[in-house]
Write an enzyme that holds these catalytic residues in place. Structure first.
Site, PDB file in Angstrom:
ATOM      1  N   ASP A 129     -77.145  44.122 -68.385  1.00 54.23           N
ATOM      2  CA  ASP A 129     -78.274  43.221 -68.168  1.00 54.23           C
ATOM      3  C   ASP A 129     -78.586  42.984 -66.695  1.00 54.23           C
ATOM      4  O   ASP A 129     -79.613  42.386 -66.374  1.00 54.23           O
ATOM      5  CB  ASP A 129     -77.988  41.857 -68.839  1.00 54.23           C
ATOM      6  CG  ASP A 129     -77.897  42.004 -70.342  1.00 54.23           C
ATOM      7  OD1 ASP A 129     -78.785  42.647 -70.918  1.00 54.23           O
ATOM      8  OD2 ASP A 129     -76.925  41.500 -70.936  1.00 54.23           O
ATOM      9  N   HIS A 145     -67.812  41.402 -68.712  1.00 60.59           N
ATOM     10  CA  HIS A 145     -67.960  41.971 -70.045  1.00 60.59           C
ATOM     11  C   HIS A 145     -66.626  41.856 -70.766  1.00 60.59           C
ATOM     12  O   HIS A 145     -65.580  42.021 -70.160  1.00 60.59           O
ATOM     13  CB  HIS A 145     -68.376  43.448 -69.960  1.00 60.59           C
ATOM     14  CG  HIS A 145     -68.943  43.954 -71.239  1.00 60.59           C
ATOM     15  ND1 HIS A 145     -68.160  44.407 -72.262  1.00 60.59           N
ATOM     16  CD2 HIS A 145     -70.233  44.037 -71.664  1.00 60.59           C
ATOM     17  CE1 HIS A 145     -68.946  44.766 -73.272  1.00 60.59           C
ATOM     18  NE2 HIS A 145     -70.196  44.552 -72.940  1.00 60.59           N
TER      19      HIS A 145
END
Ligand code: ACO
Length: 428
Positions: free
Chosen positions: A363, A306
């Site tokens: 996710d 991320h």
């Protein structure tokens, strides 16, 4: 603590103010840099660029903190419905019972699409991707909502937000139904937000679908966790479009397009495809991780890494637990969850991922939940878009309400050909 920053350029010293946020994040305000020095800053991928001041969402990526309007995600995930969180994100405070009832009533009232919009669905080929349909239809909605194009007060915004959030759910389910050649199912006035969506997705004219409470609860949680995430790719896109004073529908439609890609919202599909690939090929999970580490493969461990979270993603932790709980209470098992758990364990102990601070993101486990809900894979990113709608609306509103807002217009460093003349065709 520095309140200014000095930059030395071509022998001259220039001072720029340092801006501090609520949580002591610091930024050098270089908005006058070019006028004063002739220089601009260059920041590929905007990793060090604050594009705005925002009061909506706070993230501390090093400590795994996410708060909407100051409230930790862990509190909201356990206590608030998606509708309550949406109102909080958009209007900046928790709704009173009155606010909540009024907003819920608006969501129910505005769930139908204009009849002529149903014809649009017939124009898409049967295998059209629901993200393409969603984006097109959100933009098309603006043609049917002229009365909320000018949003100058909170009451109008509330109606416009409710219409968008409600109709997005109807469009999403209609795009699924048309993709499988099934009749579209009308919304019901007696159902709550998530239950109504599930009804439109899974009911058929001869049988009503009634979701188990665990399913509605898990989907509600999924939406809460996706409601906003400050200046990510799709939200920045929404703000970029909004900065030209485009309407809320056009701006959010652009957000859907930005979300679609596999490095952003499309990762929830890519994760399941990756897990399916490992399962079908019978490949050892260690072998897959080795392939990912080999740069020539150009593979990434989808659902890992991320831009902001460098410790853990708090949404992933909550979703992992929720996926586990949901499968257990529905007495289901999913071989992909076992593969995901193994991948996570291996990656979290591997120097490649440790050194690069790569952890599971939102996710990684969300697809397991969406599979258990019974949603088809090509609807996963659509679910993300439904969840992110409050964040996009809130960011659109923040920019719209800012009297100092300017059109977003980054600069560039030109590295193309220097000036040269036009050549006659026969000399080229
Ligand atoms: N698997 C393997 N290696 C990775 C991964 C990954 N998932 N993510 C990053 N890396 C590596 C890169 O190859 C790079 O290595 P290097 O320094 O040796 O070149 C290093 O880690 C830094 O990667 P960047 O691409 O610079 O990180 P960036 O912040 O630009 O990208 C992103 C963040 C897009 C999320 C990235 O981690 C990624 O591609 N992850 C997989 C896709 C994904 O899950 N996306 C969803 C993100 S969450 C969301 O949008 C909702």
């Amino acid at each position: 603590m520095n309140t200014t920053c000095r930059i030395e350029l071509d022998g001259t010293s220039h001072e720029f103010p340092v801006v501090r946020g609520t949580e002591d994040e610091r930024a050098i305000d270089i908005s006058t840099l070019r006028d004063r020095t002739g220089y601009i800053t260059l920041d590929d991928g905007y990793g060090n660029t604050g594009s705005c001041r925002s009061a909506i969402t706070f993230i501390d990526g090093d400590r795994g903190i996410l708060r909407y309007r100051g409230i930790p995600i862990e509190d909201l995930a356990g206590k608030s419905s998606f509708v309550e969180v949406a109102w909080l994100v958009i209007f900046g405070r928790l709704p009173t019972i009155e606010d909540r009832d009024r907003f819920s009533a608006l969501l129910t009232e505005h769930s139908m699409l204009h009849h002529s919009m149903r014809k649009h669905f017939e124009g898409f080929p049967p295998n059209a991707h629901p993200m393409a349909i969603l984006s097109a239809m959100i933009n098309a909605l603006s043609c049917h909502e002229p009365d909320v194009m000018d949003i100058e007060d909170e009451a109008t915004l509330e109606v416009a937000a409710a219409r968008l959030m409600s109709k997005v759910r109807t469009i999403a389910s209609a795009s699924y139904k048309s993709s499988i050649g099934a009749p579209l199912i009308y919304p019901r006035m007696d159902l709550k937000y998530v239950e109504n969506f599930l009804h439109m997705m899974f009911s058929v004219p001869y049988r009503e679908y009634e979701p188990p409470p665990e399913v509605a609860r898990a989907l509600n949680l999924f939406l809460v966790l996706h409601a906003d995430h400050e200046q990510n790719c799709s939200t920045s896109t929404v703000r970029m479009v909004a900065s030209s004073q485009a309407n809320m529908y056009a701006s959010c439609s652009a957000g859907v397009c930005a979300l679609w890609g596999p490095l952003h919202g499309g990762a929830n599909v890519a994760v399941i495809e990756m897990l399916e690939f490992i399962r079908r090929s019978g490949m050892n999970v260690h072998e897959y991780v080795d392939r990912v580490k080999n740069k020539d493969s150009r593979l990434r461990l989808m659902g890992f890494g991320h831009r902001v979270y460098k410790n853990f993603d708090p949404r992933s932790k909550i979703l992992k637990q929720a996926a586990d709980d949901m499968l257990e209470s529905l007495n289901l098992s999913d071989p992909l969850l076992d593969i995901a758990l193994k991948l996570e364990e291996i990656a979290l102990n591997d120097p490649y991922f440790i050194e690069r601070k790569l952890y599971p993101n939102v996710d990684f486990y969300s697809g397991i939940i969406l599979r258990a809900v019974g949603l088809p894979l090509n609807m996963f990113t659509v679910m993300f878009a439904i969840g992110r709608m409050p964040g996009w609306i809130a960011n659109w509103k923040e920019l719209h309400d800012d009297p100092k807002a300017r059109i977003y217009r980054p600069r560039q460093v030109y590295v193309g050909e220097a000036k040269h003349g036009w050549e006659p065709r026969e000399d080229r």
